[in-house]
Design a protein around this motif. Structure first.
Motif, PDB file in Angstrom:
ATOM      1  N   ALA A  54      -0.171 -34.549  -4.216  1.00 20.41           N
ATOM      2  CA  ALA A  54      -0.597 -32.928  -3.729  1.00 20.41           C
ATOM      3  C   ALA A  54      -1.546 -34.065  -2.935  1.00 20.41           C
ATOM      4  N   ARG A  55      -1.902 -34.257  -1.657  1.00 19.13           N
ATOM      5  CA  ARG A  55      -2.595 -34.308  -0.967  1.00 19.13           C
ATOM      6  C   ARG A  55      -2.788 -33.265   0.355  1.00 19.13           C
ATOM      7  N   CYS A  56      -3.307 -33.532   1.222  1.00 18.71           N
ATOM      8  CA  CYS A  56      -4.304 -32.399   2.516  1.00 18.71           C
ATOM      9  C   CYS A  56      -3.108 -33.496   3.726  1.00 18.71           C
ATOM     10  N   GLY A 184      12.427 -25.227  -5.232  1.00 20.71           N
ATOM     11  CA  GLY A 184      11.661 -25.517  -3.450  1.00 20.71           C
ATOM     12  C   GLY A 184      11.684 -26.768  -2.954  1.00 20.71           C
ATOM     13  N   THR A 185      11.631 -26.379  -1.585  1.00 25.17           N
ATOM     14  CA  THR A 185      11.286 -27.176  -0.634  1.00 25.17           C
ATOM     15  C   THR A 185      10.773 -27.392   0.416  1.00 25.17           C
ATOM     16  N   GLY A 186       9.545 -26.980   0.366  1.00 26.58           N
ATOM     17  CA  GLY A 186       8.469 -26.597   0.814  1.00 26.58           C
ATOM     18  C   GLY A 186       7.482 -27.611   1.220  1.00 26.58           C
ATOM     19  N   SER A 187       6.287 -27.752   1.247  1.00 24.18           N
ATOM     20  CA  SER A 187       5.108 -29.219   1.138  1.00 24.18           C
ATOM     21  C   SER A 187       4.991 -28.992   0.142  1.00 24.18           C
ATOM     22  N   SER A 188       4.760 -28.600  -0.695  1.00 24.50           N
ATOM     23  CA  SER A 188       4.426 -28.783  -1.874  1.00 24.50           C
ATOM     24  C   SER A 188       5.542 -29.022  -2.529  1.00 24.50           C
ATOM     25  N   GLY A 189       7.023 -29.181  -2.928  1.00 24.23           N
ATOM     26  CA  GLY A 189       8.110 -29.627  -3.260  1.00 24.23           C
ATOM     27  C   GLY A 189       8.339 -30.613  -1.841  1.00 24.23           C
ATOM     28  N   GLN A 207      17.435 -26.910  -3.073  1.00 26.87           N
ATOM     29  CA  GLN A 207      17.125 -26.484  -1.860  1.00 26.87           C
ATOM     30  C   GLN A 207      17.779 -24.839  -1.577  1.00 26.87           C
ATOM     31  N   ARG A 208      16.973 -24.870  -1.044  1.00 30.50           N
ATOM     32  CA  ARG A 208      17.252 -23.009  -0.270  1.00 30.50           C
ATOM     33  C   ARG A 208      17.264 -23.101   1.031  1.00 30.50           C
ATOM     34  N   THR A 209      16.729 -23.709   1.874  1.00 31.24           N
ATOM     35  CA  THR A 209      15.914 -24.458   3.437  1.00 31.24           C
ATOM     36  C   THR A 209      16.058 -25.611   3.614  1.00 31.24           C
ATOM     37  N   PRO A 210      16.179 -25.738   4.383  1.00 36.60           N
ATOM     38  CA  PRO A 210      16.116 -27.827   4.526  1.00 36.60           C
ATOM     39  C   PRO A 210      14.534 -27.352   5.467  1.00 36.60           C
ATOM     40  N   ALA A 327       8.569 -23.372  13.099  1.00 36.84           N
ATOM     41  CA  ALA A 327       8.517 -21.985  12.826  1.00 36.84           C
ATOM     42  C   ALA A 327       8.395 -21.410  11.682  1.00 36.84           C
ATOM     43  N   LYS A 328       8.456 -22.716  11.045  1.00 36.06           N
ATOM     44  CA  LYS A 328       8.352 -22.649   9.035  1.00 36.06           C
ATOM     45  C   LYS A 328       7.070 -23.706   9.212  1.00 36.06           C
ATOM     46  N   ARG A 329       6.254 -23.317   8.692  1.00 37.26           N
ATOM     47  CA  ARG A 329       4.603 -24.233   8.677  1.00 37.26           C
ATOM     48  C   ARG A 329       5.133 -26.008   8.066  1.00 37.26           C
ATOM     49  N   SER A 492      10.356 -17.599   6.847  1.00 32.69           N
ATOM     50  CA  SER A 492       9.275 -17.718   6.982  1.00 32.69           C
ATOM     51  C   SER A 492       7.821 -16.928   6.233  1.00 32.69           C
ATOM     52  N   TRP A 493       7.255 -17.589   5.600  1.00 30.32           N
ATOM     53  CA  TRP A 493       5.955 -17.713   4.607  1.00 30.32           C
ATOM     54  C   TRP A 493       5.253 -16.502   5.701  1.00 30.32           C
ATOM     55  N   TYR A 494       5.375 -17.253   7.331  1.00 29.16           N
ATOM     56  CA  TYR A 494       3.821 -16.750   8.031  1.00 29.16           C
ATOM     57  C   TYR A 494       4.903 -14.874   8.530  1.00 29.16           C
TER      58      TYR A 494
HETATM   59  P1  NAP Z   1       6.798 -22.703   1.075  1.00 23.14           P
HETATM   60  O1  NAP Z   1       6.996 -23.507   1.979  1.00 23.14           O
HETATM   61  O2  NAP Z   1       7.156 -21.396   0.994  1.00 23.14           O
HETATM   62  O3  NAP Z   1       8.209 -23.120   0.098  1.00 23.14           O
HETATM   63  C1  NAP Z   1       8.321 -22.737  -0.980  1.00 23.14           C
HETATM   64  C2  NAP Z   1      10.049 -23.332  -1.535  1.00 23.14           C
HETATM   65  O4  NAP Z   1      10.392 -22.859  -2.257  1.00 23.14           O
HETATM   66  C3  NAP Z   1      10.911 -23.012  -0.098  1.00 23.14           C
HETATM   67  O5  NAP Z   1      11.891 -24.172  -0.188  1.00 23.14           O
HETATM   68  C4  NAP Z   1      11.866 -22.043  -0.372  1.00 23.14           C
HETATM   69  O6  NAP Z   1      12.967 -21.700   0.023  1.00 23.14           O
HETATM   70  C5  NAP Z   1      11.807 -21.895  -1.909  1.00 23.14           C
HETATM   71  N1  NAP Z   1      12.322 -21.063  -3.015  1.00 23.14           N
HETATM   72  C6  NAP Z   1      11.360 -19.512  -2.569  1.00 23.14           C
HETATM   73  N2  NAP Z   1      11.650 -18.654  -4.330  1.00 23.14           N
HETATM   74  C7  NAP Z   1      12.882 -19.035  -3.867  1.00 23.14           C
HETATM   75  C8  NAP Z   1      14.236 -18.415  -4.489  1.00 23.14           C
HETATM   76  N3  NAP Z   1      13.684 -17.388  -5.494  1.00 23.14           N
HETATM   77  N4  NAP Z   1      14.821 -19.108  -5.108  1.00 23.14           N
HETATM   78  C9  NAP Z   1      14.705 -20.522  -4.692  1.00 23.14           C
HETATM   79  N5  NAP Z   1      13.877 -20.919  -3.509  1.00 23.14           N
HETATM   80  C10 NAP Z   1      12.614 -20.419  -3.501  1.00 23.14           C
HETATM   81  O7  NAP Z   1       5.266 -23.034  -0.304  1.00 23.14           O
HETATM   82  P2  NAP Z   1       4.641 -24.788  -0.826  1.00 23.14           P
HETATM   83  O8  NAP Z   1       6.139 -25.613  -0.234  1.00 23.14           O
HETATM   84  O9  NAP Z   1       3.613 -24.201  -1.495  1.00 23.14           O
HETATM   85  O10 NAP Z   1       3.927 -24.443   0.281  1.00 23.14           O
HETATM   86  C11 NAP Z   1       3.297 -23.385   0.862  1.00 23.14           C
HETATM   87  C12 NAP Z   1       2.228 -23.499   1.878  1.00 23.14           C
HETATM   88  O11 NAP Z   1       0.666 -24.049   1.652  1.00 23.14           O
HETATM   89  C13 NAP Z   1       2.777 -24.720   3.031  1.00 23.14           C
HETATM   90  O12 NAP Z   1       3.542 -24.323   4.137  1.00 23.14           O
HETATM   91  C14 NAP Z   1       1.253 -25.278   3.440  1.00 23.14           C
HETATM   92  O13 NAP Z   1       0.374 -24.257   4.275  1.00 23.14           O
HETATM   93  C15 NAP Z   1       0.601 -25.145   1.883  1.00 23.14           C
HETATM   94  N6  NAP Z   1       0.407 -26.223   1.470  1.00 23.14           N
HETATM   95  C16 NAP Z   1      -0.328 -27.618   2.314  1.00 23.14           C
HETATM   96  C17 NAP Z   1      -0.596 -28.522   1.590  1.00 23.14           C
HETATM   97  C18 NAP Z   1      -0.692 -29.333   2.315  1.00 23.14           C
HETATM   98  O14 NAP Z   1      -1.670 -29.954   3.581  1.00 23.14           O
HETATM   99  N7  NAP Z   1      -1.149 -30.866   1.741  1.00 23.14           N
HETATM  100  C19 NAP Z   1       0.810 -29.069   0.614  1.00 23.14           C
HETATM  101  C20 NAP Z   1       1.222 -27.446   0.267  1.00 23.14           C
HETATM  102  C21 NAP Z   1       1.797 -26.527   0.109  1.00 23.14           C
HETATM  103  P3  NAP Z   1      12.766 -20.955   1.639  1.00 23.14           P
HETATM  104  O15 NAP Z   1      12.246 -21.892   2.383  1.00 23.14           O
HETATM  105  O16 NAP Z   1      14.332 -20.673   1.788  1.00 23.14           O
HETATM  106  O17 NAP Z   1      12.168 -19.521   1.142  1.00 23.14           O
END
Ligand code: NAP
Length: 534
Positions: A54-56, A184-189, A207-210, A327-329, A492-494
């Motif tokens: 986890a980093r900024c 999950g492959t958003g920023s955290s994953g 991975q659901r969405t790259p 369009a996704k963060r 997206s979550w947006y």
């Molecule tokens: P996220 O971007 O919403 O990613 C969640 C991941 O989980 C996505 O790949 C999503 O797939 C998947 N997912 C969710 N529900 C699922 C399910 N039921 N089955 C399978 N896969 C599922 O969450 P996040 O990675 O925690 O990040 C959220 C936001 O937090 C970021 O966009 C960012 O704004 C912030 N963040 C910032 C930092 C930083 O600045 N360092 C770090 C981490 C997070 P889909 O894409 O298909 O929905």
């Protein structure tokens, strides 16, 4: 902490927003303030999200407070992108330096807030049995703080360990020798994957969405880097306040199509080489407005993925298709794509074969069964509205916020909600919030709120409320501006697409910071047009 029960303001949350709100209202406006914070420490996002890696995503020297030049001069950032412990130390330093702790009650979750029409005050209740009142309710709950726990059968049956990136154990987790499944492959994953892969015996990423991820290119600061930053803080902070997204750089003003293919390539290579959000906010200005311009940048990133990942099938699975970059963060990473070249890492596509259930031994997709010692959910948040709606907030006439927002959030400027007098929502939906470097968005809101309260106090007024008409007009404007961009074109979550059943609405204001600030200034300088006072 006093045993008082009546305050000028109650602030919910002690993250970046809550800490500054407390400082501003208490020290500049001499208000009595109580902050309630669910965690047992301050920091909000930077308290809870302590997963490995986890980093900024924004650079340290502008992902920080600008309100105190002394603070900026005395704090030393170790490098471009600080890890979670360093940012947590920073917020703790801020809490100590400005003597904020005495007005913060930790380990306390606000459960309900009801507006009392007869007194023009909020009655606030917590899970610790507190029942207090306040003239103003300031929500500083963060845009990404209500974790999204997928509703999968069998969650309780798994015999191994289950972790959520959004509520990572304080003591850390040792994955040595373990078989780990990460969902999950958003920023955290994307941040956690390389770190877990380096420790675990095996890592399987579901991975659901790259995602389109840009390398961070983290580096430690040398003493001369720090000195240069400190000399320039005033200019850096000024630039963050005037730029579209709160970063100290401007986009390229030319349209993508007007630039030759060779020059475009050179520019994109330069941005890729620099790393970080500059690729998004310092690239061509039409990136998020013009689908063809976006496709050029998107294809550039896909090419980088294909060049990095050795196995062509895995590379192709990692290449996002069907939605525009940004369009996704977009995540920022350190060695994410490279990690898929490791022998102990496997990528599983769950877009075609979704997870059906968690089993005692691991999980089952519609295609196969997997066994793990530990499961990591990096499944994100019920963003922007989730945390507020998990509190039982009732405004004038007992109207529930959950009902007022049943079809999506409605606010005036993302700062106030019609029918909920004296409640301010820091970085609420309908404000640029998550599209802007957060501390910049937060400071702007806190200062606007403080000015508004001061304006009321000078006139002896005790109640303010957004009018329905002004709110309707703002909601319409937010939707109209969103249509002109590509932000609505991804799940997206947006837009709330990650939460089953959530109304699909582009929640952040997509008109950019300058236009938004202009609106906020126009409202305050016109005597708060669109608000009614009493
Ligand atoms: P996220 O971007 O919403 O990613 C969640 C991941 O989980 C996505 O790949 C999503 O797939 C998947 N997912 C969710 N529900 C699922 C399910 N039921 N089955 C399978 N896969 C599922 O969450 P996040 O990675 O925690 O990040 C959220 C936001 O937090 C970021 O966009 C960012 O704004 C912030 N963040 C910032 C930092 C930083 O600045 N360092 C770090 C981490 C997070 P889909 O894409 O298909 O929905």
């Amino acid at each position: 902490m006093t045993g008082d029960t009546d305050f000028d303001a109650v602030v919910i949350g002690a993250g970046f927003a809550g800490l500054y709100a407390l400082k501003k209202l208490r020290d500049d406006l001499s208000m009595t303030v109580r902050v309630y914070e669910a965690g047992d420490g301050v920091g909000g996002t930077w308290y809870w999200n302590r997963y490995p890696g986890a980093r900024c995503d924004s650079e340290s020297f502008y992902y920080c407070y600008s309100f105190s030049p002394e603070l900026a001069q005395e704090w030393e950032w170790s490098g471009r992108y600080p890890e979670q412990p360093e940012i947590e130390r920073y917020v703790n330093h801020v809490a100590d330096r400005f003597e904020l702790r005495r007005d913060i009650q930790l380990s306390t979750r606000v459960t309900a807030a009801t507006f009392d029409e007869s007194a023009n005050r909020w009655e606030i209740r917590t899970d610790r049995g507190d029942a207090v009142t306040a003239r103003f309710l300031v929500t500083a709950v963060g845009c990404l703080s209500a974790p999204n726990v997928p509703d999968l059968p069998g969650m309780d049956e798994f015999q191994g360990e289950i972790y959520f990136t959004a509520t990572w154990p304080r003591e850390g987790v040792d994955f040595t020798g373990k078989r780990v499944g990460l969902i999950g492959t958003g920023s955290s994953g994307i941040q956690a994957t390389p770190r877990i892969a380096a420790e675990a015996a095996r890592l399987t990423v579901f991975q659901r969405t790259p995602n389109f991820s840009i390398p961070a290119r983290h580096s430690a600061f040398l003493p001369e880097d720090q000195a240069k930053i400190k000399e320039n803080y005033e200019d850096i902070f000024a630039a963050t306040r005037t730029s579209w997204a709160g970063f100290p750089y401007a986009p390229i003003k030319r349209a993508t199509a007007s630039v030759s293919a060779d020059e475009r390539e050179e520019i994109l290579e330069g941005l890729w080489g620099e790393g970080g959000f500059k690729f998004l906010w310092g690239g061509f200005h039409d990136l998020l407005l013009d689908a063809e311009a976006n496709e050029i940048a998107s294809e550039f990133i896909r090419r980088k993925i294909r060049e990095t990942v050795k196995d062509p099938d895995t590379a192709e699975l990692l290449c996002p298709k069907g939605y525009p970059y940004g369009a996704k963060r977009p995540p920022i990473d350190t060695d994410y794509y490279e990690t898929f070249n490791r022998e102990n890492v496997t990528l599983v596509d769950i877009s075609t074969a979704p997870i059906e259930a968690i089993t005692t031994a691991g999980l089952r997709t519609t295609a196969a069964d997997y066994e793990f010692d530990a499961l990591v959910f990096a499944t994100g948040f019920d963003a922007m509205t989730g945390t507020l709606l998990r509190i039982d907030i009732r405004g004038a006439d007992g109207v529930r916020l959950a009902d007022a927002w049943a079809d999506g959030p409605r606010t005036l400027l993302g700062l106030q909600v019609a029918g909920f007098p004296n409640m301010f929502t820091i970085t609420g939906p309908g404000s640029p919030s998550v599209l802007v470097n957060m501390p910049v968005a937060i400071e702007h809101h806190v200062e606007w709120i403080a000015d508004c309260i001061e304006y009321m106090r000078e006139r002896g007024w005790t109640r303010l409320e957004a009018t329905e008409e002004a709110q309707d007009a703002w909601v319409e404007h937010v939707a109209e501006v969103a249509k002109q961009s590509l932000f609505g074109r991804a799940n997206s979550w947006y837009v709330g697409a990650n939460i089953p059943g959530k109304p699909r609405v582009v929640m952040p204001y997509t008109g950019g910071q300058p236009m938004y600030r202009e609106r906020c200034d126009a409202v305050s300088s016109s005597g708060y047009e669109g608000f009614k006072f009493g």
